[in-house]
Design an enzyme around this catalytic site. Structure first.
Site, PDB file in Angstrom:
ATOM      1  N   LEU A  18       0.851  -1.194   0.000  1.00  0.00           N
ATOM      2  CA  LEU A  18       0.000   0.000   0.000  1.00  0.00           C
ATOM      3  C   LEU A  18       0.877   1.230   0.000  1.00  0.00           C
ATOM      4  O   LEU A  18       1.891   1.262   0.683  1.00  0.00           O
ATOM      5  CB  LEU A  18      -0.912  -0.017   1.225  1.00  0.00           C
ATOM      6  CG  LEU A  18      -1.713   1.230   1.593  1.00  0.00           C
ATOM      7  CD1 LEU A  18      -3.000   0.827   2.324  1.00  0.00           C
ATOM      8  CD2 LEU A  18      -0.929   2.223   2.466  1.00  0.00           C
ATOM      9  N   ASN A  19       0.468   2.272  -0.780  1.00  0.00           N
ATOM     10  CA  ASN A  19       1.081   3.579  -0.557  1.00  0.00           C
ATOM     11  C   ASN A  19       0.028   4.687  -0.577  1.00  0.00           C
ATOM     12  O   ASN A  19      -0.877   4.664   0.256  1.00  0.00           O
ATOM     13  CB  ASN A  19       2.301   3.845  -1.453  1.00  0.00           C
ATOM     14  CG  ASN A  19       2.106   3.709  -2.921  1.00  0.00           C
ATOM     15  OD1 ASN A  19       1.938   2.607  -3.448  1.00  0.00           O
ATOM     16  ND2 ASN A  19       2.157   4.824  -3.638  1.00  0.00           N
ATOM     17  N   ASP A  20       0.073   5.658  -1.484  1.00  0.00           N
ATOM     18  CA  ASP A  20      -0.712   6.888  -1.356  1.00  0.00           C
ATOM     19  C   ASP A  20      -2.214   6.648  -1.199  1.00  0.00           C
ATOM     20  O   ASP A  20      -2.805   5.863  -1.949  1.00  0.00           O
ATOM     21  CB  ASP A  20      -0.538   7.759  -2.601  1.00  0.00           C
ATOM     22  CG  ASP A  20       0.902   8.044  -2.957  1.00  0.00           C
ATOM     23  OD1 ASP A  20       1.794   7.574  -2.247  1.00  0.00           O
ATOM     24  OD2 ASP A  20       1.122   8.743  -3.960  1.00  0.00           O
ATOM     25  N   GLN A  36      -3.112   3.527  -3.517  1.00  0.00           N
ATOM     26  CA  GLN A  36      -2.158   2.892  -4.415  1.00  0.00           C
ATOM     27  C   GLN A  36      -1.871   1.492  -3.897  1.00  0.00           C
ATOM     28  O   GLN A  36      -1.577   1.300  -2.706  1.00  0.00           O
ATOM     29  CB  GLN A  36      -0.862   3.698  -4.449  1.00  0.00           C
ATOM     30  CG  GLN A  36      -0.927   4.922  -5.346  1.00  0.00           C
ATOM     31  CD  GLN A  36      -0.676   4.553  -6.794  1.00  0.00           C
ATOM     32  OE1 GLN A  36       0.453   4.453  -7.231  1.00  0.00           O
ATOM     33  NE2 GLN A  36      -1.750   4.342  -7.526  1.00  0.00           N
ATOM     34  N   TYR A  80      -1.789   5.265 -11.216  1.00  0.00           N
ATOM     35  CA  TYR A  80      -1.128   6.058 -10.183  1.00  0.00           C
ATOM     36  C   TYR A  80      -2.136   6.947  -9.448  1.00  0.00           C
ATOM     37  O   TYR A  80      -3.330   6.862  -9.665  1.00  0.00           O
ATOM     38  CB  TYR A  80       0.008   6.874 -10.796  1.00  0.00           C
ATOM     39  CG  TYR A  80       1.293   6.090 -10.995  1.00  0.00           C
ATOM     40  CD1 TYR A  80       1.317   4.701 -11.012  1.00  0.00           C
ATOM     41  CD2 TYR A  80       2.513   6.753 -11.178  1.00  0.00           C
ATOM     42  CE1 TYR A  80       2.502   3.993 -11.188  1.00  0.00           C
ATOM     43  CE2 TYR A  80       3.698   6.049 -11.353  1.00  0.00           C
ATOM     44  CZ  TYR A  80       3.690   4.669 -11.367  1.00  0.00           C
ATOM     45  OH  TYR A  80       4.864   3.968 -11.539  1.00  0.00           O
ATOM     46  N   SER A  81      -1.635   7.827  -8.605  1.00  0.00           N
ATOM     47  CA  SER A  81      -2.481   8.522  -7.635  1.00  0.00           C
ATOM     48  C   SER A  81      -3.447   9.514  -8.274  1.00  0.00           C
ATOM     49  O   SER A  81      -3.235  10.006  -9.380  1.00  0.00           O
ATOM     50  CB  SER A  81      -1.614   9.234  -6.605  1.00  0.00           C
ATOM     51  OG  SER A  81      -1.006   8.307  -5.750  1.00  0.00           O
ATOM     52  N   ARG A 148       1.851  14.403 -12.435  1.00  0.00           N
ATOM     53  CA  ARG A 148       0.953  13.368 -11.905  1.00  0.00           C
ATOM     54  C   ARG A 148       0.121  13.860 -10.722  1.00  0.00           C
ATOM     55  O   ARG A 148       0.272  14.965 -10.247  1.00  0.00           O
ATOM     56  CB  ARG A 148       1.753  12.134 -11.494  1.00  0.00           C
ATOM     57  CG  ARG A 148       2.917  12.351 -10.549  1.00  0.00           C
ATOM     58  CD  ARG A 148       3.626  11.021 -10.304  1.00  0.00           C
ATOM     59  NE  ARG A 148       4.851  11.176  -9.552  1.00  0.00           N
ATOM     60  CZ  ARG A 148       6.073  11.300 -10.112  1.00  0.00           C
ATOM     61  NH1 ARG A 148       6.198  11.297 -11.434  1.00  0.00           N
ATOM     62  NH2 ARG A 148       7.158  11.412  -9.360  1.00  0.00           N
ATOM     63  N   ASP A 149      -0.765  12.967 -10.292  1.00  0.00           N
ATOM     64  CA  ASP A 149      -1.525  13.077  -9.040  1.00  0.00           C
ATOM     65  C   ASP A 149      -2.595  14.176  -9.087  1.00  0.00           C
ATOM     66  O   ASP A 149      -2.570  15.131  -8.309  1.00  0.00           O
ATOM     67  CB  ASP A 149      -0.595  13.321  -7.850  1.00  0.00           C
ATOM     68  CG  ASP A 149       0.570  12.361  -7.788  1.00  0.00           C
ATOM     69  OD1 ASP A 149       0.437  11.254  -8.309  1.00  0.00           O
ATOM     70  OD2 ASP A 149       1.629  12.725  -7.228  1.00  0.00           O
ATOM     71  N   GLU A 201       5.000  16.235  -5.563  1.00  0.00           N
ATOM     72  CA  GLU A 201       3.974  15.223  -5.763  1.00  0.00           C
ATOM     73  C   GLU A 201       2.726  15.555  -4.954  1.00  0.00           C
ATOM     74  O   GLU A 201       2.747  16.377  -4.038  1.00  0.00           O
ATOM     75  CB  GLU A 201       4.490  13.842  -5.333  1.00  0.00           C
ATOM     76  CG  GLU A 201       5.549  13.256  -6.240  1.00  0.00           C
ATOM     77  CD  GLU A 201       5.756  11.776  -5.993  1.00  0.00           C
ATOM     78  OE1 GLU A 201       5.688  11.008  -6.964  1.00  0.00           O
ATOM     79  OE2 GLU A 201       5.986  11.386  -4.828  1.00  0.00           O
TER      80      GLU A 201
END
Length: 450
Positions: A18-20, A36, A80-81, A148-149, A201
């Protein structure tokens, strides 16, 4: 009792990485928490997806597994995020589709596609077809391939989007876009600040108490003894729409990155972060058991008298407190079983609070420190510091493998993972008194087959 390292108060996957946090929202009578997710590897290898938790409140959740996977050319190397926006009976989810072209590329100035992609859902887990909204050619020519994001919100009758970016001159910035229909987006401006890293980010514009703040997760900051102590940082500026002001870190501990804000149905602004960071020099032993990382608890945001953001544990956590509490006096040792919370009653100018031989938190000469005397319990983590002047209050949320420490009513926060062998810890107080409540666990069911 031996610690099985499974969190009781924090959202974490059953397996994988797991991340963001992504797409945070309240929609259709439930909280929606995407993240994520690499379901096939606790080290982040394999498909990069969005995992999903759904909760009727912040203490009762269903874990739904991966709900958005890379399956078109424009996101083939990763979902992605991104963020979520509620409009009527649909939740609009915006994310970055990552593409890495085959060839001899540096993937910074060439060879990488960063596509803003939209899907919608009426139930949180079943998605519409994907629509590409922005491609590299839609970004300013001074940008690298690292854009991104997307974070999207509505303001004054139109829609706004921010994207984190890295310029060809290796400077971080935020790109601002505008739309009237959520489909056709037009670039308005970029905002940056000298000497604040090469990449920004996970941008987020937070409106709070009649003020506006710009949150970013910058990469490439010089490290100091009291600031930017981790590989990557996360913080915010007071922001009037044009010039970011002084940068303030969200968290001074070992494990915090990529936070995202959203609004609860009662109007509270909540923040959730990834309780982890990429490229860390320390370890999380759960990876050997098949999973790695968790999200922070939700934090309620407000503006303090000095104009900076105050972070407090979400109030629903109080419903998990077991009675009666245990008092801890100056010079006393008590045993507390994880998970638990500690709230100070009185603090001397210098004090220490020790959790068995695993963790030592203390204040000396106006500096608050979080230290691991036992390197094994910290997975290689050593010490983090923050200047606070005086310590007026201290609150510690201790889960099975994490600590979130709120100093002076949330003026400063420190988060860390830690890995004690046993669930019962000896809490030793020197120069501080307080109350300890053991906590019941929140409810997390698994439903990956809907």
């Amino acid at each position: 009792m031996k610690n099985d390292l499974r969190q009781k108060l924090h959202l974490e996957p059953k397996k994988g990485w797991l991340n963001d946090p992504n797409g945070l929202s309240f929609f259709g009578g439930a909280y929606r928490v995407y993240f994520q997710y690499s379901p096939d590897s606790p080290y982040g290898d394999g498909d990069k997806c969005w995992g999903y938790f759904e909760g009727r409140d912040l203490l009762d959740w269903k874990y739904m597994g991966a709900v958005i996977r890379p399956d078109i050319r424009e996101d083939i190397n990763g979902v992605y995020s991104g963020s979520g926006l509620v409009r009527g009976d649909k939740l609009y989810l915006f994310y970055t589709g990552n593409v890495k072209e085959d060839g001899d590329y540096d993937y910074i100035t060439c060879g990488r596609g960063a596509n803003v992609i939209l899907v919608t859902t009426t139930d949180g887990r079943h998605m519409s077809g994907k629509r590409v909204l922005l491609r590299n050619s839609d970004y300013p020519e001074y940008c690298s391939c690292h854009v991104r994001d997307p974070k999207v919100w509505e303001e004054n009758g139109s829609y706004r989007m921010v994207l984190g970016a890295r310029t060809l001159e290796d400077k971080g910035c935020v790109l601002f876009y505008r739309s009237d229909d959520l489909l056709d987006w037009h670039f308005e401006k970029s905002v940056g600040k000298d000497d604040l890293g090469y990449m920004w980010e996970c941008p987020d514009v937070i409106r709070l108490g009649g003020r506006r703040f710009l949150s970013i997760s910058p990469q490439g900051l010089p490290h100091g003894m009291y600031s930017h102590q981790n590989v990557y940082s996360a913080g915010y500026f007071a922001f009037d729409g044009e010039v970011p002001r002084e940068f303030e870190e969200w968290d001074y501990g070992f494990d915090f990155y990529a936070p995202q804000s959203f609004t609860a149905p009662d109007g509270r602004t909540l923040l959730i972060g990834w309780m982890g960071i990429g490229d860390i020099p320390y370890k999380n032993p759960t990876a050997e058991l098949g999973w790695q990382h968790c999200l922070t608890i939700p934090r309620e945001l407000s503006v303090g008298k000095n104009g900076r953001i105050i972070q407090r544990p979400f109030r629903e956590l109080g419903r998990l407190k077991k009675e009666p509490p245990v008092s801890i006096a100056q010079g006393e040792n008590v045993t507390a079983k994880l998970p638990f919370c500690f709230a100070s009653a009185a603090c001397e100018d210098s004090f220490s609070l020790r959790l068995s031989d695993a963790v030592d938190v203390r204040t000396e000469n106006g500096v608050f420190s979080l230290k691991f005397p036992d390197e094994r319990a910290g997975g290689g983590r050593d010490i983090r510091r923050v200047k606070i002047g005086e310590c007026r209050s201290l609150e510690v949320i201790a889960d099975m493998t994490s600590l979130e420490i709120f100093i002076n009513g949330g003026e400063k926060v420190m988060s860390t993972r830690f890995y004690p062998d046993e669930t019962a810890l000896t809490v030793a107080a020197d120069g501080i008194t307080g109350i300890i409540h053991e906590l019941a666990e929140m409810r997390v069911m698994t439903d990956e087959n809907g």
